[in-house]
Design an enzyme around this catalytic site. Structure first.
Site, PDB file in Angstrom:
ATOM      1  N   HIS A 118      49.233  20.928  39.255  1.00  0.00           N
ATOM      2  CA  HIS A 118      49.118  21.764  38.060  1.00  0.00           C
ATOM      3  C   HIS A 118      48.061  22.852  38.217  1.00  0.00           C
ATOM      4  O   HIS A 118      47.538  23.363  37.242  1.00  0.00           O
ATOM      5  CB  HIS A 118      48.821  20.894  36.819  1.00  0.00           C
ATOM      6  CG  HIS A 118      49.957  19.999  36.463  1.00  0.00           C
ATOM      7  ND1 HIS A 118      49.838  18.942  35.590  1.00  0.00           N
ATOM      8  CD2 HIS A 118      51.252  19.982  36.883  1.00  0.00           C
ATOM      9  CE1 HIS A 118      51.015  18.326  35.488  1.00  0.00           C
ATOM     10  NE2 HIS A 118      51.880  18.931  36.277  1.00  0.00           N
ATOM     11  N   CYS A 129      49.729  41.216  37.205  1.00  0.00           N
ATOM     12  CA  CYS A 129      50.144  41.542  38.600  1.00  0.00           C
ATOM     13  C   CYS A 129      49.906  40.379  39.554  1.00  0.00           C
ATOM     14  O   CYS A 129      50.124  40.505  40.754  1.00  0.00           O
ATOM     15  CB  CYS A 129      49.384  42.800  39.067  1.00  0.00           C
ATOM     16  SG  CYS A 129      47.652  42.487  39.466  1.00  0.00           S
ATOM     17  N   CYS A 147      41.793  42.612  34.858  1.00  0.00           N
ATOM     18  CA  CYS A 147      42.100  42.773  36.281  1.00  0.00           C
ATOM     19  C   CYS A 147      41.535  44.098  36.808  1.00  0.00           C
ATOM     20  O   CYS A 147      41.712  45.149  36.168  1.00  0.00           O
ATOM     21  CB  CYS A 147      43.622  42.770  36.434  1.00  0.00           C
ATOM     22  SG  CYS A 147      44.212  43.113  38.092  1.00  0.00           S
ATOM     23  N   ASN A 213      45.834   1.754  34.772  1.00  0.00           N
ATOM     24  CA  ASN A 213      45.638   2.421  33.490  1.00  0.00           C
ATOM     25  C   ASN A 213      45.205   1.344  32.482  1.00  0.00           C
ATOM     26  O   ASN A 213      45.891   0.341  32.363  1.00  0.00           O
ATOM     27  CB  ASN A 213      46.967   3.042  33.035  1.00  0.00           C
ATOM     28  CG  ASN A 213      46.787   4.009  31.886  1.00  0.00           C
ATOM     29  OD1 ASN A 213      45.924   3.817  31.023  1.00  0.00           O
ATOM     30  ND2 ASN A 213      47.558   5.075  31.878  1.00  0.00           N
TER      31      ASN A 213
END
Ligand code: BV8
Ligand code: ZN
Length: 249
Positions: A118, A129, A147, A213
């Site tokens: 991710h 861009c 930018c 978990n």
């Protein structure tokens, strides 16, 4: 803490091991998870903040949200779970760490081969861009960085909902899952795809699957072994049990 001896023996014989980590592995470093009761999504709406449409409709809000998280992440330290995962890498000839986390703590803990499915909150690039933006980010500023080649808005280099995962990273992660003798999922709710599909991919290729978990999830139910502990508490113990057997082989 109960770790079945059979699992330790399987791990001692394994040649290829792969691990998928989620936000839970960084919880003991003080970084909020997404879906725990006190998690990020209980306070913020993911569609608004972790998506390109959310950024386009309110770039300042999203920029400030990522700066809020960066502020926490920059002062966070790897926890015993991160360090144990980094140590595991040296026990196996073929070891792959696949993370959904964007905080870079696995690398700080010493993990060498890390697939960031991710992306990374540390890096930034131009929304218009795509040019990488390497300037230092002032996390206290509310103003969006722009930018320096096209004047476009700068965004964090994470993968937002609705965005494709980095192609090569995903392909390599799927190969590692399909090739593993043992596949761990750790600290993940298993709700975000295609990352959450990796354990099933490993199992379909005859891997032994292990889920770690403190709260059971779909992945816990589907795993061959479910260890209901936090990664920071169970992984150092698992390593203490595993290392003597591996070194005597
Ligand atoms: C995509 C941004 C093509 C970065 C995030 C099927 C196939 C493909 C896509 C989809 C599909 N079905 C649905 C989709 C769309 C979507 C998706 O999966 N939606 C879900 C919500 C249903 N997927 C996508 O959009 C992906 N893109 O596939 O592109 C495409 C596009 C459109 C349509 C189809 C295909 C992009 C996914 C990436 C999204 N980006 N975040 C950022 O800001 O950080 S997701 C976000 O969730 C984070 O990245 C995070 O890593 C991820 C997963 O969460 P977890 O890491 O699991 O964390 P969570 O809080 O949920 O759980 C923590 C767990 O830890 C808990 O279980 C807790 O009990 C446990 N825990 C707590 N403490 C500890 C602990 N465990 C151990 N120790 C502890 N101490
Ligand atoms: Zn640009």
């Amino acid at each position: 803490m109960d770790i079945p001896q059979q699992l330790i023996e399987i791990l001692a014989k394994a040649k290829s091991v792969a691990i998928l980590t989620g936000a839970g592995v960084s919880a003991e470093s003080g970084i909020a998870t997404f879906r725990d009761p006190d998690g990020l999504w209980s306070r913020f709406n993911p569609a608004e903040l972790a998506s390109a449409s959310g950024f386009m409709s309110n770039p300042e809000l999203v920029w400030q949200w990522y700066n809020y998280r960066r502020n926490i992440i920059y002062s966070a330290k790897p926890n015993p779970g991160h360090h144990a995962i980094a140590e595991m890498e040296d026990l196996y000839h073929d070891f792959t760490l696949i993370t959904q986390n964007v905080d870079g703590l696995h690398q700080t803990a010493g993990s060498k081969k890390v697939y960031e499915l991710h992306g990374s909150i540390i890096q930034n690039h131009c929304f218009d861009c795509n040019k990488p933006y390497d300037e230092e980010i002032d996390v206290s500023s509310k103003k969006l960085a722009t930018c320096n080649s096209c004047g476009g808005k700068i965004r964090p280099s994470v993968v937002w909902f609705g965005e494709m995962l980095p192609e090569k990273t995903l392909r390599e992660s799927e190969r590692a899952a399909g090739n593993s003798d043992v596949f761990f999922s750790m600290g993940t709710s298993g709700e975000v795809f295609p990352a959450a599909g990796l354990p099933a991919m490993a199992k379909a290729n005859n891997a032994i699957t292990v889920d770690i978990n403190p709260t059971p999830t779909q992945l816990s139910k589907a795993a061959d072994y479910y260890l209901p502990y936090t990664t920071g508490e169970i992984l150092p113990t698992l390593l203490d049990r595993l290392k003597p057997i591996i070194s005597n082989q």
